[in-house]
Design an enzyme around this catalytic site. Structure first.
Site, PDB file in Angstrom:
ATOM      1  N   ASP A 326      32.202   0.417  13.888  1.00  9.06           N
ATOM      2  CA  ASP A 326      31.983   1.670  14.594  1.00  9.06           C
ATOM      3  C   ASP A 326      33.316   2.071  15.234  1.00  9.06           C
ATOM      4  O   ASP A 326      34.295   1.317  15.225  1.00  9.06           O
ATOM      5  CB  ASP A 326      30.849   1.561  15.624  1.00  9.06           C
ATOM      6  CG  ASP A 326      30.287   2.942  15.964  1.00  9.06           C
ATOM      7  OD1 ASP A 326      30.933   3.960  15.629  1.00  9.06           O
ATOM      8  OD2 ASP A 326      29.203   3.019  16.562  1.00  9.06           O
TER       9      ASP A 326
HETATM   10  C1  BGC Z   1      29.248   6.502  16.777  1.00 12.60           C
HETATM   11  C2  BGC Z   1      28.917   6.453  15.315  1.00 12.60           C
HETATM   12  C3  BGC Z   1      29.676   7.520  14.594  1.00 12.60           C
HETATM   13  C4  BGC Z   1      31.159   7.328  14.839  1.00 12.60           C
HETATM   14  C5  BGC Z   1      32.032   8.332  14.110  1.00 12.60           C
HETATM   15  C6  BGC Z   1      30.737   6.472  17.006  1.00 12.60           C
HETATM   16  O1  BGC Z   1      31.027   6.680  18.343  1.00 12.60           O
HETATM   17  O2  BGC Z   1      28.648   5.399  17.422  1.00 12.60           O
HETATM   18  O3  BGC Z   1      27.549   6.586  15.142  1.00 12.60           O
HETATM   19  O4  BGC Z   1      29.391   7.463  13.223  1.00 12.60           O
HETATM   20  O5  BGC Z   1      31.399   7.439  16.227  1.00 12.60           O
HETATM   21  O6  BGC Z   1      31.923   9.583  14.651  1.00 12.60           O
END
Ligand code: BGC
Length: 805
Positions: A326
């Site tokens: 993530d």
């Molecule tokens: C979120 C994800 C997301 C990623 C990219 C993160 O902060 O937890 O779900 O896909 O950002 O935007």
């Protein structure tokens, strides 16, 4: 993290928000060119896309698992330097600085050197092609880039939020919606979405409950597979297919106290039976990628957790695709306290099984040195690169790296896509209450006698962007709710009053709303949260109506006019006063582009609500986490009487609150209709089953074979046609590990004309009866089995039988 992204639209909104860093705001120029200059030229090497097919597909499992890529992957791998290999494991976001002390990156040099494998949040089509051309034509090995984005519930055509989509209980609708999202996103060059979020969520305080399918692993698994099939289509290498990413692996939804990013402690039993199944379903459906989560799981952060990433994912499930971290979750291993610095974080994450680093730059900065020092074996790097290359091959990027820049002209808001968005929205509404109006009939659908309405509340015009400076930028393609009402009743018969903002409000606003209410035959009150009050980093400790909306509600109800309350929210709201005093309440979630027509059609009875709750709707925030498929305690309460203190030992020393019921306001699976249904007794075709036989079947790979038939007759006892979502639940008692008081094992949508009855039959396969037992494996155990066919998780007649040894 910097992007609380829900949809591409919210990405745009976010970039204008002052909270975001300079590099993010700078990217606006790229985004604006995307918005206002439709690309005209067709890039060489682009593959023509077919028109969108909204047909439900049979799945795309072959894509990522296809062995035809093996030789190509190995031969490419042999020609790669260590630096090029590490480059494949690195992902940055649009404009993001790429290392300490560096300015905003434009990436071109890094791409030419093969130092980047993927980019996210780049949504300017010519720029995507430009970057891709550098990767394919200038880098030594010509490996294409992968472009990713959070395409969560539609791209330009916005569908209901995932919680709403799940409330349809209709995987085929979710699959078709995801297909449209893939078609639109791929038209600008996005070939990878960070969706679906398949986290089980039991706590409405957690803002990201809005992004998932609720609290149940069976429904969550069906939805997970549907999203994957929709995004990836029949062929992952088709130019209008995009790779799915099941996230966040794993346990993120169990964040303690519902506070985002918080710690989780989940026993293996609960992990296996509740939190892992939707991920497994996504893997079985062929998801090309998974995302490791932010949370610490039983003391080990999910982005450095070898048990979940290696044992479960690679060894138990044989997943062959790519695991991406993530956003910055590798760098966050340092504040988690399991890494002393970025190098240690990179080492722990790569060794645990995270293949690609999203945005933290730790892999770029440290992997080469870690390999040189022998702390990370080259073989582990090779494996991670294999996973990345496999996804790129499966997407057909080596053959067709560029996006056809003319596609975007004809990809968005197609009539079929809008029609589908309206259908999904209508099916996502959950009718929570529909009591009688003064004439004795339920208030909904609106009677012909209603000649004028007051539309009150901050969410009527554009629930997706209630406080937006320029709502038309999002809603331009659809009629607003008040406009739809005006079309039906005449503009002079629709009185509009805001009454209050989401968080703000004045006495004057409330009194103008009361005046508007008094002028009309009926009030449509649109209250709730703004969309940014759910989603990432949007946990709430209070679940009531924010701001002065409760005051507005009470003032409007006190006019004595009939009130229909339409709740917009990314979670259930604790509004017991409303449920007591307002005759009709509809949970509308955030319905998307077609909110206006879908709501109007529902209120006027052209569409009969059939959505059902995918979570237990709490009465009080203190009940959270609240979920129907809980274990029984040793002291389950009987009926709780809150009007007197539990003075005798019998009613006091049980598992209860002194000041609240244990039961939810509305149970999981609940949802009303404009007609009524009755259920006959549940019956089973056997008096006993034998665990040994069922286990033989499981071991022999025939766990899907049906072993029990359960049926009940369901009748439409009302005066309208309607669809009922019929549910099958089971309970197992006497097992080695305690099992939930009920567990969903099937659901069917049945259309019934007034007076019509149908026998609804469920086939139960052996694996529906298998549990994670005290020997740490799935098996069927001797037990007493209770089954229900019911309209929700708290009612229905039961049938019992024994599972013998
Ligand atoms: C979120 C994800 C997301 C990623 C990219 C993160 O902060 O937890 O779900 O896909 O950002 O935007």
């Amino acid at each position: 993290m910097w992007f609380p992204v829900r949809t591409a639209q919210s990405l745009l909104a976010n970039l204008f928000n002052s909270r975001f860093s300079a590099w993010a705001r700078k990217s606006c120029s790229l985004l604006l060119s995307f918005l206002f200059i439709l690309p005209a030229n067709t890039a060489a090497g682009a593959q023509a896309a077919p028109s969108p097919s909204h047909e439900v597909t049979v799945g795309s499992a072959a894509g990522i698992n296809d062995s035809k890529f093996d030789d190509r992957i190995e031969s490419l791998l042999r020609s790669m330097t260590l630096e090029e290999k590490i480059g494949q494991l690195v992902q940055y976001s649009a404009g993001q600085p790429t290392g300490p002390g560096t300015g905003l990156a434009d990436y071109k040099e890094m791409i030419a050197r093969g130092q980047i494998g993927a980019l996210l949040n780049v949504i300017d089509t010519p720029l995507i092609n430009e970057y891709q051309r550098i990767a394919v034509e200038k880098s030594r090995l010509h490996i294409p880039l992968l472009f990713g984005l959070d395409v969560i519930h539609g791209f330009r055509t916005e569908f209901p939020i995932p919680l709403g989509m799940a409330s349809t209980w209709d995987p085929s609708l979710v699959e078709r919606a995801s297909r449209v999202a893939a078609f639109e996103a791929s038209a600008i060059g996005i070939r990878w979405t960070f969706s679906p979020m398949v986290d089980i969520a039991r706590d409405a305080r957690w803002g990201r409950i809005a992004e998932g399918a609720g609290e149940d692993p069976y429904l969550g698994s069906a939805m997970a597979a549907a999203y994957v099939r929709g995004y990836q289509g029949a062929r992952l290498d088709s130019p209008d297919s995009i790779a799915a990413c099941a996230k966040h692996f794993v346990g993120y939804g169990a964040a303690e106290a519902g506070r985002d990013y918080n710690t989780t402690e989940i026993s293996q039993h609960t992990l296996r039976e509740f939190y892992l199944p939707p991920f497994h379903a996504a893997v079985e459906a062929g998801t090309a990628t998974l995302m490791s989560a932010f949370n610490s799981l039983n003391g080990i952060p999910s982005s450095a957790n070898p048990f979940t990433l290696k044992q479960v994912l690679r060894e138990d499930w044989r997943f062959k695709g790519l695991v991406v971290s993530d956003w910055s979750s590798i760098g966050e291993l340092v504040p988690h306290g399991i890494a002393i610095d970025g190098a240690a974080a990179a080492r722990k994450a790569i060794l645990a099984g995270v293949d690609m680093d999203m945005a933290s730059s730790e892999y770029h900065d440290h992997l080469a040195a870690l390999v040189a020092s022998g702390e990370v074996p080259q073989t582990r790097i090779d494996d991670a690169v294999r996973h990345v290359l496999r996804v790129k091959y499966a997407l057909g990027l080596f053959e067709h790296p560029y996006v056809d820049e003319s596609r975007a002209k004809e990809a968005f808001f197609l009539p079929d896509s809008l029609q589908l968005a309206q259908t999904v929205a209508e099916h996502s509404f959950v009718l929570l209450k529909n009591a009688a109006s003064p004439n004795g009939n339920p208030l909904l659908p609106l009677s012909k006698d209603v000649k004028s309405v007051a539309v009150i509340g901050p969410l009527a015009d554009n629930p997706s962007d209630p406080e937006g400076a320029n709502p038309s930028a999002v809603k331009s393609e659809a009629l607003s709710f008040p406009a739809e009402l005006a079309r039906r009743l005449g503009a002079n018969n629709v009185f509009r009053a805001k009454g209050a903002g989401i968080l703000s409000g004045t006495d004057e606003e409330i009194s103008s709303a009361v005046t508007a209410a008094k002028r009309a035959d009926l009030v449509l009150l649109t209250l709730g949260e703004s969309p940014d009050m759910s989603g990432e980093a949007a946990s709430r400790a209070k679940l009531g109506l924010p701001g002065r909306q409760q005051q507005l509600l009470e003032a409007v109800v006190s006019t004595g006019k009939p009130v229909v309350l339409i709740l917009f929210s990314g979670r259930p709201l604790t509004v017991p006063w409303a449920f007591e005093h307002v005759p009709a309440v509809l949970a509308a979630w955030f319905p998307g582009t077609e909110a206006g027509p879908a709501l109007a059609r529902t209120l006027f009875g052209e569409s009969n609500p059939s959505g059902k709750l995918v979570l237990s709707w709490p009465r009080s925030v203190g009940q959270e986490p609240l979920y129907y498929n809980a274990l029984s305690t040793g002291r389950p309460p009987g009926k709780i009487d809150l009007t007197r203190p539990p003075s005798d030992t019998e009613s006091k020393y049980v598992s209860r609150y002194l000041d609240e019921q244990n039961t939810p306001q509305f149970p999981f699976g609940y949802g009303g209709s404009y007609t009524s249904f009755s259920y006959g007794p549940t019956s089973v075709n056997k008096t006993k089953l034998t665990a040994a036989e069922l286990n033989q079947g499981l071991a022999g790979g025939s766990g899907q074979t049906d072993v029990l038939t359960v049926d009940a007759t369901v009748s439409n006892t009302g005066s309208r046609s309607g669809e009922e979502l019929v549910q099958l639940y089971v309970r197992l008692e006497g097992t080695s590990t305690a099992q939930p008081v009920r567990a969903l094992k099937g659901f069917q949508r049945v259309a019934l004309a007034p007076g019509e009855s149908k026998k609804v039959t469920f086939q139960v396969p052996a694996d529906a009866l298998a549990i994670w037992n005290d020997h740490n494996r799935f098996a069927v155990e001797p037990a007493r089995l209770t089954v229900w066919i019911s309209p929700d998780s708290a009612s229905g007649s039961e049938a019992k039988l024994d599972i013998l040894p």
